[in-house]
Design an enzyme around this catalytic site. Structure first.
Site, short mmCIF file in Angstrom:
data_model
loop_
_atom_site.label_atom_id
_atom_site.label_comp_id
_atom_site.label_asym_id
_atom_site.label_seq_id
_atom_site.Cartn_x
_atom_site.Cartn_y
_atom_site.Cartn_z
N HIS A 49 0.98 -1.26 0.07
CA HIS A 49 0.14 -0.02 0.19
C HIS A 49 0.88 1.26 0.12
O HIS A 49 1.68 1.32 0.62
CB HIS A 49 -0.97 0.06 1.15
CG HIS A 49 -1.91 -1.40 1.52
ND1 HIS A 49 -2.63 -1.70 0.56
CD2 HIS A 49 -1.93 -2.14 2.45
CE1 HIS A 49 -3.27 -2.82 0.73
NE2 HIS A 49 -2.84 -3.00 2.13
N GLU B 28 -1.85 -0.20 8.15
CA GLU B 28 -3.01 -1.04 8.77
C GLU B 28 -2.21 -2.04 9.77
O GLU B 28 -1.03 -1.82 10.09
CB GLU B 28 -3.58 -1.93 7.79
CG GLU B 28 -2.62 -2.72 6.94
CD GLU B 28 -3.32 -3.35 5.67
OE1 GLU B 28 -4.51 -3.63 5.63
OE2 GLU B 28 -2.57 -4.22 4.85
N HIS C 267 3.03 -7.65 1.58
CA HIS C 267 2.51 -8.55 2.83
C HIS C 267 1.35 -9.38 2.23
O HIS C 267 0.98 -8.83 0.60
CB HIS C 267 2.03 -7.70 3.82
CG HIS C 267 0.80 -6.77 3.35
ND1 HIS C 267 0.98 -5.49 2.80
CD2 HIS C 267 -0.81 -6.92 3.51
CE1 HIS C 267 0.09 -4.61 2.60
NE2 HIS C 267 -0.98 -5.54 2.99
N ARG D 245 -1.03 -4.80 -6.38
CA ARG D 245 -0.79 -6.06 -6.30
C ARG D 245 0.51 -6.45 -7.16
O ARG D 245 0.75 -6.00 -8.33
CB ARG D 245 -1.91 -6.96 -6.95
CG ARG D 245 -3.44 -6.83 -6.39
CD ARG D 245 -4.32 -7.83 -7.06
NE ARG D 245 -5.68 -7.62 -6.35
CZ ARG D 245 -6.45 -7.17 -7.51
NH1 ARG D 245 -6.18 -6.88 -8.61
NH2 ARG D 245 -7.88 -7.05 -6.81
#
Length: 321
Positions: A102, A119, A177, A197
């Protein structure tokens, strides 16, 4: 209006890697493989509506417009787009998620008004042998990663970790991740839906077509020298004590065990979000009491003041720093 704990109607997202495990929390899922329950959200791709009390039926965006800082607190807004700053999810991973990364708030290719995405994950349940991808192997450079992607050997560059229930992972923007098959996860994140991605196992999406990859954006935003990602086991020494899992610039998340009644309070600068991880109990405040159980998430207004958690349950508490 007197403040009270808000419970929202989740927004469910079908995902190629999802399943039906969220039904164990009593959630009424739509048909299909449901990978994500957006439990508390104020995003163009999913805005939850309040299910209880005087504000029932109103979206979190409308409540923000009507009651502003009174309910969400003086810090309770994104400085970039004015929206509620966090997004709370439950994730059911029946298959491996894509290898992804991200961006942060400052990446120039973000859509207009979109935030970056830092996150954290709390593992609610994990099947034996479940694993996640958590960062790059030490020393991997952009050039090495790009070459590995071109040669279809990206997995050689990734760091894999076995997981079990109770593990906590902090995932700052820039961390490569991927959740693996067999995990059920509570996710606290910035209010963002920006995912790049790197690899998706050559599988097809729900539409029967290969899912889009974002190689150049991914290579641009990865923190090759380290993002500050950390993880921990979260065994508690006793009830009625908070264990800090994450202390980031965007949110603080703590874990606690409730046995009996635990007196707490909100403060005027931030709302509080509670996720019930296991057990049952109640939230009590000056004007009422609300029964709660595992899998439920509650937004406590900043002006609620004194309240108590009661029963026998494990909870996460998140608020703004």
């Amino acid at each position: 209006m007197k403040p009270y704990p808000l419970k929202c109607n989740p927004e469910f997202k079908d995902r190629v890697w999802g399943g039906r495990a969220l039904e164990q929390f009593g959630l009424a899922l739509p048909e299909g493989p449901i990978g994500e329950g957006w439990m508390i959200g104020d995003h163009p791709n999913g805005t939850t509506t309040v299910a209880n009390g005087e504000l029932a039926g109103l979206g979190l965006d409308r409540i923000r417009e009507l009651y502003g800082k009174t309910l969400f607190g003086s810090k309770g807004f994104s400085e970039k787009n004015g929206r509620f700053p966090l997004l709370i999810k439950l994730l059911d991973c029946q298959d491996d998620l894509s290898v992804q990364v991200h961006p942060n708030d400052h990446y120039e290719r973000l859509p207009q008004g979109e935030l970056g995405k830092t996150e954290m994950w709390y593992i609610l349940d994990a099947k034996p042998g479940a694993k996640i991808i958590y960062g790059l192997q030490e020393g991997v450079t952009r050039e090495q990663l790009a070459a590995a992607i071109a040669d279809n050997r990206i997995m050689d560059c990734l760091h894999e970790i076995s997981v079990e229930a109770g593990d906590s992972f902090y995932i700052p923007a820039g961390t490569v991740h991927a959740l693996g098959a067999g995990v059920l996860v509570a996710e606290i994140q910035q209010n963002s839906d920006s995912t790049y991605r790197l690899y998706d196992y050559d599988r097809l999406g729900l539409d029967g077509k290969p899912r889009e990859l974002h190689i150049e954006d991914s290579l641009n935003v990865i923190a090759y020298e380290g993002s500050g990602a950390t993880y921990m086991k979260t065994e508690l020494s006793g009830p009625q004590q908070w264990l800090t899992l994450v202390q980031s610039p965007f949110f603080i998340t703590e874990k606690g065990r409730v046995e009996g009644e635990w007196s707490l309070q909100t403060v005027p600068d931030s709302f509080v979000i509670h996720i019930v991880c296991e057990g049952t109990g109640a939230i009590r405040w000056a004007d009422g009491e609300l029964a709660v159980k595992a899998g439920e998430c509650f937004l406590l207004p900043a002006n609620l003041g004194d309240y108590a958690l009661a029963g026998s349950m494990t909870v996460l508490r998140s608020y703004l720093p």
